[in-house]
Design a protein around this motif. Structure first.
Motif, PDB file in Angstrom:
ATOM      1  N   PRO A 195       0.864  -1.476   0.049  1.00 41.27           N
ATOM      2  CA  PRO A 195      -0.063  -0.135   0.027  1.00 41.27           C
ATOM      3  C   PRO A 195       0.775   1.344  -0.083  1.00 41.27           C
ATOM      4  O   PRO A 195       0.462   2.213  -0.612  1.00 41.27           O
ATOM      5  CB  PRO A 195      -0.606  -0.091   1.234  1.00 41.27           C
ATOM      6  N   ARG A 196       1.772   1.113   0.830  1.00 39.61           N
ATOM      7  CA  ARG A 196       2.613   2.560   0.808  1.00 39.61           C
ATOM      8  C   ARG A 196       3.211   2.890  -0.574  1.00 39.61           C
ATOM      9  O   ARG A 196       3.422   3.982  -0.917  1.00 39.61           O
ATOM     10  CB  ARG A 196       3.839   2.244   1.965  1.00 39.61           C
ATOM     11  N   SER A 197       3.776   1.848  -1.112  1.00 42.22           N
ATOM     12  CA  SER A 197       4.408   2.002  -2.616  1.00 42.22           C
ATOM     13  C   SER A 197       3.280   2.282  -3.557  1.00 42.22           C
ATOM     14  O   SER A 197       3.682   3.211  -4.521  1.00 42.22           O
ATOM     15  CB  SER A 197       4.992   0.728  -2.963  1.00 42.22           C
ATOM     16  N   LEU A 198       2.133   2.050  -3.215  1.00 39.11           N
ATOM     17  CA  LEU A 198       1.052   2.306  -4.333  1.00 39.11           C
ATOM     18  C   LEU A 198       0.866   3.825  -3.937  1.00 39.11           C
ATOM     19  O   LEU A 198       0.756   4.514  -5.015  1.00 39.11           O
ATOM     20  CB  LEU A 198      -0.280   1.685  -3.993  1.00 39.11           C
ATOM     21  N   LEU A 199       0.622   4.385  -2.764  1.00 38.06           N
ATOM     22  CA  LEU A 199       0.459   5.682  -2.488  1.00 38.06           C
ATOM     23  C   LEU A 199       1.679   6.524  -3.052  1.00 38.06           C
ATOM     24  O   LEU A 199       1.249   7.565  -3.683  1.00 38.06           O
ATOM     25  CB  LEU A 199       0.517   5.980  -0.888  1.00 38.06           C
ATOM     26  N   ASP A 200       2.918   6.281  -2.967  1.00 36.88           N
ATOM     27  CA  ASP A 200       4.110   6.858  -3.304  1.00 36.88           C
ATOM     28  C   ASP A 200       3.805   7.126  -5.202  1.00 36.88           C
ATOM     29  O   ASP A 200       4.010   7.958  -5.566  1.00 36.88           O
ATOM     30  CB  ASP A 200       5.252   6.320  -2.924  1.00 36.88           C
ATOM     31  N   ARG A 201       3.614   5.706  -5.611  1.00 40.73           N
ATOM     32  CA  ARG A 201       3.468   5.935  -7.121  1.00 40.73           C
ATOM     33  C   ARG A 201       2.313   6.752  -7.537  1.00 40.73           C
ATOM     34  O   ARG A 201       2.575   7.536  -8.598  1.00 40.73           O
ATOM     35  CB  ARG A 201       3.537   4.397  -7.391  1.00 40.73           C
ATOM     36  N   ILE A 202       1.284   6.572  -7.046  1.00 36.29           N
ATOM     37  CA  ILE A 202      -0.101   7.219  -7.668  1.00 36.29           C
ATOM     38  C   ILE A 202       0.028   8.646  -7.177  1.00 36.29           C
ATOM     39  O   ILE A 202      -0.149   9.571  -7.969  1.00 36.29           O
ATOM     40  CB  ILE A 202      -1.160   6.483  -7.064  1.00 36.29           C
ATOM     41  N   GLY A 203       0.035   9.066  -5.927  1.00 36.74           N
ATOM     42  CA  GLY A 203       0.073  10.510  -5.405  1.00 36.74           C
ATOM     43  C   GLY A 203      -1.409  11.004  -5.449  1.00 36.74           C
ATOM     44  O   GLY A 203      -2.275  10.502  -6.295  1.00 36.74           O
ATOM     45  N   GLY A 204      -1.491  11.903  -4.693  1.00 41.23           N
ATOM     46  CA  GLY A 204      -2.840  12.546  -4.683  1.00 41.23           C
ATOM     47  C   GLY A 204      -4.114  12.148  -4.069  1.00 41.23           C
ATOM     48  O   GLY A 204      -5.148  12.485  -4.405  1.00 41.23           O
ATOM     49  N   LEU A 205      -3.751  10.681  -3.202  1.00 40.48           N
ATOM     50  CA  LEU A 205      -4.765  10.149  -2.577  1.00 40.48           C
ATOM     51  C   LEU A 205      -4.349  10.047  -1.268  1.00 40.48           C
ATOM     52  O   LEU A 205      -3.152   9.836  -1.121  1.00 40.48           O
ATOM     53  CB  LEU A 205      -5.459   8.916  -3.315  1.00 40.48           C
ATOM     54  N   SER A 206      -5.370   9.970  -0.292  1.00 38.72           N
ATOM     55  CA  SER A 206      -5.104   9.538   0.948  1.00 38.72           C
ATOM     56  C   SER A 206      -4.958   8.077   1.510  1.00 38.72           C
ATOM     57  O   SER A 206      -5.524   7.350   0.530  1.00 38.72           O
ATOM     58  CB  SER A 206      -6.047  10.146   1.966  1.00 38.72           C
ATOM     59  N   PRO A 207      -4.305   7.624   2.346  1.00 39.66           N
ATOM     60  CA  PRO A 207      -4.533   6.099   2.767  1.00 39.66           C
ATOM     61  C   PRO A 207      -5.744   5.663   2.864  1.00 39.66           C
ATOM     62  O   PRO A 207      -6.009   4.608   2.457  1.00 39.66           O
ATOM     63  CB  PRO A 207      -3.461   6.048   3.948  1.00 39.66           C
ATOM     64  N   LYS A 208      -6.417   6.400   3.481  1.00 43.17           N
ATOM     65  CA  LYS A 208      -8.033   6.018   3.607  1.00 43.17           C
ATOM     66  C   LYS A 208      -8.581   5.589   2.086  1.00 43.17           C
ATOM     67  O   LYS A 208      -9.180   4.691   2.167  1.00 43.17           O
ATOM     68  CB  LYS A 208      -8.932   7.095   4.424  1.00 43.17           C
ATOM     69  N   VAL A 209      -8.358   6.519   1.339  1.00 38.35           N
ATOM     70  CA  VAL A 209      -8.916   6.363   0.046  1.00 38.35           C
ATOM     71  C   VAL A 209      -8.405   5.272  -0.647  1.00 38.35           C
ATOM     72  O   VAL A 209      -9.171   4.509  -1.373  1.00 38.35           O
ATOM     73  CB  VAL A 209      -8.967   7.863  -0.948  1.00 38.35           C
ATOM     74  N   LEU A 210      -7.114   5.109  -0.542  1.00 41.53           N
ATOM     75  CA  LEU A 210      -6.499   4.041  -1.268  1.00 41.53           C
ATOM     76  C   LEU A 210      -7.029   2.525  -0.640  1.00 41.53           C
ATOM     77  O   LEU A 210      -7.269   1.689  -1.378  1.00 41.53           O
ATOM     78  CB  LEU A 210      -4.724   3.871  -0.874  1.00 41.53           C
ATOM     79  N   ASN A 211      -7.180   2.716   0.781  1.00 42.76           N
ATOM     80  CA  ASN A 211      -7.695   1.587   1.442  1.00 42.76           C
ATOM     81  C   ASN A 211      -9.133   1.241   0.765  1.00 42.76           C
ATOM     82  O   ASN A 211      -9.449  -0.155   0.501  1.00 42.76           O
ATOM     83  CB  ASN A 211      -7.597   1.825   2.803  1.00 42.76           C
ATOM     84  N   GLU A 212      -9.811   2.436   0.774  1.00 36.94           N
ATOM     85  CA  GLU A 212     -11.469   1.879   0.147  1.00 36.94           C
ATOM     86  C   GLU A 212     -11.258   1.349  -1.271  1.00 36.94           C
ATOM     87  O   GLU A 212     -12.107   0.353  -1.530  1.00 36.94           O
ATOM     88  CB  GLU A 212     -11.917   3.164   0.173  1.00 36.94           C
ATOM     89  N   SER A 213     -10.521   1.926  -2.051  1.00 35.58           N
ATOM     90  CA  SER A 213     -10.255   1.620  -3.371  1.00 35.58           C
ATOM     91  C   SER A 213      -9.857  -0.085  -3.289  1.00 35.58           C
ATOM     92  O   SER A 213     -10.390  -0.781  -4.208  1.00 35.58           O
ATOM     93  CB  SER A 213      -9.268   2.292  -4.281  1.00 35.58           C
ATOM     94  N   LEU A 214      -8.679  -0.421  -2.766  1.00 35.04           N
ATOM     95  CA  LEU A 214      -8.246  -1.630  -2.640  1.00 35.04           C
ATOM     96  C   LEU A 214      -9.273  -2.641  -1.954  1.00 35.04           C
ATOM     97  O   LEU A 214      -9.406  -3.849  -2.727  1.00 35.04           O
ATOM     98  CB  LEU A 214      -7.067  -1.846  -1.740  1.00 35.04           C
ATOM     99  N   ARG A 215     -10.012  -2.261  -0.930  1.00 33.21           N
ATOM    100  CA  ARG A 215     -11.155  -3.208  -0.608  1.00 33.21           C
ATOM    101  C   ARG A 215     -12.219  -3.300  -1.769  1.00 33.21           C
ATOM    102  O   ARG A 215     -12.652  -4.796  -1.839  1.00 33.21           O
ATOM    103  CB  ARG A 215     -11.689  -2.639   0.684  1.00 33.21           C
ATOM    104  N   ARG A 216     -12.561  -2.230  -2.519  1.00 35.42           N
ATOM    105  CA  ARG A 216     -13.654  -2.439  -3.445  1.00 35.42           C
ATOM    106  C   ARG A 216     -13.156  -3.501  -4.607  1.00 35.42           C
ATOM    107  O   ARG A 216     -13.805  -4.267  -4.981  1.00 35.42           O
ATOM    108  CB  ARG A 216     -13.977  -1.008  -4.155  1.00 35.42           C
TER     109      ARG A 216
END
Length: 134
Positions: free
Chosen positions: A53-74
């Motif tokens: 997840p941390r690498s995804l956040l760094d690579r994508i940028g512009g989204l919060s950990p919460k939003v990434l987590n929601e996206s990954l769960r979906r």
């Protein structure tokens, strides 16, 4: 095989109901990729392979950990990504595309190509019309 080839190959398949009716499978596809971040996550995992997840956040940028987590769960719920947990201390988790997720890469790339060609016209139209859409 591009998106047009897939459409032609599937043209004789029953999508259920009338085209884009409530029970049409094509609507399911649009719902799966409609979320802004879901398609980006699928694309990045497709280009970079399994990621934490941390690498995804760094690579994508512009989204919060919460939003990434929601996206990954979906995406996991929809069967597009697989979550792998490792029995380590500290715990480690990474995400990878499933076969269904990998199959979405061509349509996502086709949308990206469309945006590269038509994006300026869309932005110009949005600028022209301002806040008229609610």
């Amino acid at each position: 095989m591009g998106a047009e080839d897939v459409i032609e190959d599937r043209a004789d398949h029953d999508l259920g109901g009338g085209l884009f009716a409530a029970d049409c499978r094509a609507r399911l596809a649009f719902e799966v990729i409609a979320n802004r971040w879901d398609s980006v996550v699928v694309y990045v995992l497709g280009e970079c392979g399994p990621m934490r997840p941390r690498s995804l956040l760094d690579r994508i940028g512009g989204l919060s950990p919460k939003v990434l987590n929601e996206s990954l769960r979906r995406l996991e719920y929809n069967g597009l990504v697989e979550r792998r947990r490792y029995a380590e201390a500290p715990p480690r988790v990474d995400y990878t595309l499933t076969e269904a997720g990998t199959a979405l890469l061509d349509p996502i790339r086709a949308l990206g190509a469309w945006a590269a060609v038509h994006g300026d016209a869309v932005l110009a139209s949005q600028e022209l019309h301002g806040d008229k859409v609610s």
